[in-house]
Design a protein around this motif. Structure first.
Motif, PDB file in Angstrom:
ATOM      1  N   THR A 235       0.813  -1.218   0.000  1.00 15.23           N
ATOM      2  CA  THR A 235       0.000   0.000   0.000  1.00 15.23           C
ATOM      3  C   THR A 235       0.847   1.269   0.000  1.00 15.23           C
ATOM      4  O   THR A 235       0.298   2.365   0.121  1.00 15.23           O
TER       5      THR A 235
ATOM      6  N   ALA B 149      -0.265   3.752  -2.671  1.00 17.97           N
ATOM      7  CA  ALA B 149      -1.705   3.994  -2.745  1.00 17.97           C
ATOM      8  C   ALA B 149      -2.024   5.451  -3.071  1.00 17.97           C
ATOM      9  O   ALA B 149      -3.057   5.739  -3.670  1.00 17.97           O
TER      10      ALA B 149
ATOM     11  N   LEU C 143      -3.002   6.297  -6.647  1.00 16.47           N
ATOM     12  CA  LEU C 143      -4.246   5.813  -7.238  1.00 16.47           C
ATOM     13  C   LEU C 143      -5.060   6.940  -7.872  1.00 16.47           C
ATOM     14  O   LEU C 143      -5.639   6.756  -8.944  1.00 16.47           O
TER      15      LEU C 143
ATOM     16  N   THR D 188      -3.393   7.842 -11.112  1.00 20.93           N
ATOM     17  CA  THR D 188      -3.581   6.773 -12.087  1.00 20.93           C
ATOM     18  C   THR D 188      -5.013   6.748 -12.611  1.00 20.93           C
ATOM     19  O   THR D 188      -5.237   6.598 -13.815  1.00 20.93           O
ATOM     20  N   SER D 189      -5.980   6.913 -11.718  1.00 20.83           N
ATOM     21  CA  SER D 189      -7.374   6.873 -12.168  1.00 20.83           C
ATOM     22  C   SER D 189      -7.686   8.050 -13.081  1.00 20.83           C
ATOM     23  O   SER D 189      -8.428   7.906 -14.052  1.00 20.83           O
TER      24      SER D 189
END
Length: 95
Positions: A59, A62, A65, A68-69
């Motif tokens: 993690t 994390a 994220l 990346t999204s």
């Protein structure tokens, strides 16, 4: 000087000695069980610590994220634009 014990005194001493031996054996057994439990707990704590270290490593990224999204959303939007363009060019999609 010698002391002579009566038969009942000698019996009481023997009972006390046997009772003491039983207590010593019971204490030794309980301490052995305690040592085994502590050893088992110690091994399991080490295993849990290793698992938590691996989870932390999994993690650690994390926070990426969201980035990346957002990138995936942009790629999907671009792909949709290409799909619509090609659909119009080939006459499969009407505007």
């Amino acid at each position: 000087m010698t002391f002579a014990l009566t038969e009942s005194q000698e019996t009481l001493w023997q009972v006390a000695n046997w009772a003491g031996l039983v207590v010593v054996i019971a204490v030794a057994a309980l301490l052995t069980i305690l040592v085994l439990f502590v050893r088992t707990i110690d091994r399991r704590v080490v295993a849990i610590k290793e698992t938590l270290t691996k989870a932390e490593a999994n993690t650690a990224d994390a926070e990426l994220l969201d980035t990346t999204s957002a990138g995936v959303d942009l790629v999907l939007a671009e792909g949709l634009e290409h799909h619509l363009f090609l659909g119009r060019v080939l006459g499969k999609v009407r505007s």
